[in-house]
Write a protein that holds these residues in place. Structure first.
Motif, PDB file in Angstrom:
ATOM      1  N   ARG A 184     -14.017  17.365  -2.960  1.00 24.25           N
ATOM      2  CA  ARG A 184     -13.639  16.008  -2.546  1.00 24.25           C
ATOM      3  C   ARG A 184     -13.511  15.951  -1.026  1.00 24.25           C
ATOM      4  O   ARG A 184     -13.976  15.005  -0.387  1.00 24.25           O
ATOM      5  CB  ARG A 184     -12.325  15.600  -3.198  1.00 24.25           C
TER       6      ARG A 184
ATOM      7  N   ASN B 100      -7.630   5.779  -4.317  1.00 24.80           N
ATOM      8  CA  ASN B 100      -9.030   5.413  -4.499  1.00 24.80           C
ATOM      9  C   ASN B 100      -9.532   5.662  -5.920  1.00 24.80           C
ATOM     10  O   ASN B 100     -10.707   5.474  -6.203  1.00 24.80           O
ATOM     11  CB  ASN B 100      -9.919   6.145  -3.478  1.00 24.80           C
ATOM     12  N   GLU B 101      -8.646   6.118  -6.807  1.00 28.60           N
ATOM     13  CA  GLU B 101      -8.993   6.222  -8.212  1.00 28.60           C
ATOM     14  C   GLU B 101      -7.717   6.349  -9.038  1.00 28.60           C
ATOM     15  O   GLU B 101      -6.636   6.559  -8.496  1.00 28.60           O
ATOM     16  CB  GLU B 101      -9.911   7.415  -8.481  1.00 28.60           C
TER      17      GLU B 101
ATOM     18  N   GLN C 195     -15.823  13.795   1.597  1.00 29.93           N
ATOM     19  CA  GLN C 195     -15.184  12.816   2.473  1.00 29.93           C
ATOM     20  C   GLN C 195     -15.246  13.206   3.943  1.00 29.93           C
ATOM     21  O   GLN C 195     -14.698  12.515   4.802  1.00 29.93           O
ATOM     22  CB  GLN C 195     -13.721  12.628   2.052  1.00 29.93           C
TER      23      GLN C 195
ATOM     24  N   ASP D 169       0.850  -1.185   0.000  1.00 29.05           N
ATOM     25  CA  ASP D 169       0.000   0.000   0.000  1.00 29.05           C
ATOM     26  C   ASP D 169       0.889   1.239   0.000  1.00 29.05           C
ATOM     27  O   ASP D 169       2.118   1.129  -0.090  1.00 29.05           O
ATOM     28  CB  ASP D 169      -0.956   0.016   1.197  1.00 29.05           C
TER      29      ASP D 169
ATOM     30  N   MET E 255      -6.550   9.040  -1.151  1.00 33.35           N
ATOM     31  CA  MET E 255      -6.204   7.807  -0.456  1.00 33.35           C
ATOM     32  C   MET E 255      -7.413   7.241   0.261  1.00 33.35           C
ATOM     33  O   MET E 255      -8.125   7.967   0.957  1.00 33.35           O
ATOM     34  CB  MET E 255      -5.086   8.067   0.555  1.00 33.35           C
ATOM     35  N   GLY E 256      -7.633   5.944   0.087  1.00 37.49           N
ATOM     36  CA  GLY E 256      -8.725   5.286   0.771  1.00 37.49           C
ATOM     37  C   GLY E 256      -8.311   4.804   2.151  1.00 37.49           C
ATOM     38  O   GLY E 256      -7.150   4.924   2.555  1.00 37.49           O
ATOM     39  N   GLU E 257      -9.236   4.236   2.874  1.00 34.74           N
ATOM     40  CA  GLU E 257      -8.938   3.730   4.212  1.00 34.74           C
ATOM     41  C   GLU E 257      -7.964   2.562   4.179  1.00 34.74           C
ATOM     42  O   GLU E 257      -7.343   2.232   5.197  1.00 34.74           O
ATOM     43  CB  GLU E 257     -10.246   3.310   4.911  1.00 34.74           C
ATOM     44  N   ASP E 258      -7.830   1.931   3.008  1.00 32.67           N
ATOM     45  CA  ASP E 258      -6.879   0.828   2.867  1.00 32.67           C
ATOM     46  C   ASP E 258      -5.489   1.320   2.492  1.00 32.67           C
ATOM     47  O   ASP E 258      -4.597   0.532   2.170  1.00 32.67           O
ATOM     48  CB  ASP E 258      -7.372  -0.158   1.811  1.00 32.67           C
ATOM     49  N   ASN E 259      -5.290   2.639   2.545  1.00 33.93           N
ATOM     50  CA  ASN E 259      -4.013   3.266   2.213  1.00 33.93           C
ATOM     51  C   ASN E 259      -3.598   3.029   0.767  1.00 33.93           C
ATOM     52  O   ASN E 259      -2.397   2.942   0.447  1.00 33.93           O
ATOM     53  CB  ASN E 259      -2.902   2.787   3.160  1.00 33.93           C
ATOM     54  N   LYS E 260      -4.578   2.928  -0.108  1.00 37.41           N
ATOM     55  CA  LYS E 260      -4.334   2.803  -1.535  1.00 37.41           C
ATOM     56  C   LYS E 260      -5.074   3.917  -2.257  1.00 37.41           C
ATOM     57  O   LYS E 260      -6.052   4.456  -1.740  1.00 37.41           O
ATOM     58  CB  LYS E 260      -4.810   1.443  -2.051  1.00 37.41           C
TER      59      LYS E 260
END
Length: 259
Positions: free
Chosen positions: A244, A91-92, A248, A34, A84-89
């Motif tokens: 954004r 998100n687009e 969020q 990640d 960044m998403g909650e998975d630390n990746k």
């Protein structure tokens, strides 16, 4: 295995160790699962080589101070990364700056008086080490593998782009067309309470237009003008990043800063 001198480590890097065949002959590199290292980063350094690609996704502004640098804004407030998403990746799918892509590697001087830069890595990233699986860093005892050679070449190109970026910034200062930036964004439900963002620099469009025709022609010929325009066009994305953040639930107090 001595770490390289690190009085002031760059963004993302927590440690720095020179890569060498003596200590790392049997080491391998795995895959970063990640991008946790940039999860709370709202501004990422950018080279001028990347302005055309980056301006489609991020506002591009310049830091304040005597030695300003270009940065791509992933968020408008400290600690906010809207991509960044909650998975630390991510998100687009967006352009990923070279500064991010080179991590955990970088070229650095092992000693202040050293003339050459050496390939180093951040051991705290956990991606380089003694592993059962992964890509080898060296082969035949002490020869860098194709992977390591590729990393070294990427870092070399990044340093060269950094020099071009410095020349670009020096020219902007020489032309005296930078100004302190300020962006005020209002929400429909609070039109009388704008969110004000300061703490960055931008090109002054009025001063740009007032430059002598010969200067503008030279900027066009040397490629600087299209880079400047990419920066100016990207500023329209300030509101997009703001929206954004709002979607969020990452809105700050009414007074914010983009640096």
């Amino acid at each position: 295995m001595a770490s390289a001198p690190q009085p002031n480590l760059p963004l993302f890097y927590k440690d720095l160790m020179p890569l060498n065949s003596r200590d790392h002959a049997d080491w391998k590199v795995g895959t970063l699962e990640d991008a946790a290292f940039m999860a709370d980063t709202h501004a990422v350094p950018l080279t001028t080589d990347e302005f055309i690609d980056a301006q489609r996704d991020f506002p591009i502004v310049f830091t304040i101070g005597e030695s300003p640098l270009p940065i791509a804004l992933f968020g408008l407030n400290e600690g906010v990364n809207t991509f960044m998403g909650e998975d630390n990746k991510l998100n687009e799918v967006v352009y990923v700056p070279a500064y991010v892509r080179r991590y955990p590697y970088m070229l650095a001087r092992l000693h202040p008086e050293a003339e050459e830069l050496s390939l180093c890595f951040d051991p705290s990233a956990g991606v380089v080490g003694k592993k059962d699986e992964g890509l080898a860093l060296f082969q035949d005892g002490n020869q860098p593998t194709e992977y390591t050679q590729g990393v070294l070449e990427f870092c070399r190109r990044f340093e060269e782009a950094g020099q071009r970026t410095k020349s670009f910034m020096d020219e902007l200062k020489k032309l005296d067309i930078l100004m302190d930036g300020e962006i005020a964004i209002t929400r429909a439900d609070q039109p009388d309470k704008p969110f004000v963002y300061r703490g960055f620099q931008m090109v002054n469009e009025d001063k740009l237009r007032e430059l002598p025709a010969a200067t503008l022609e030279e900027l066009n010929k040397n490629g600087m003008l299209i880079v400047i325009h990419a920066h100016l066009f990207s500023l329209n994305l300030m509101r997009t990043i703001f929206e954004r953040q709002m979607a969020q639930g990452k809105m700050p107090a009414l007074e914010g800063a983009a640096n």
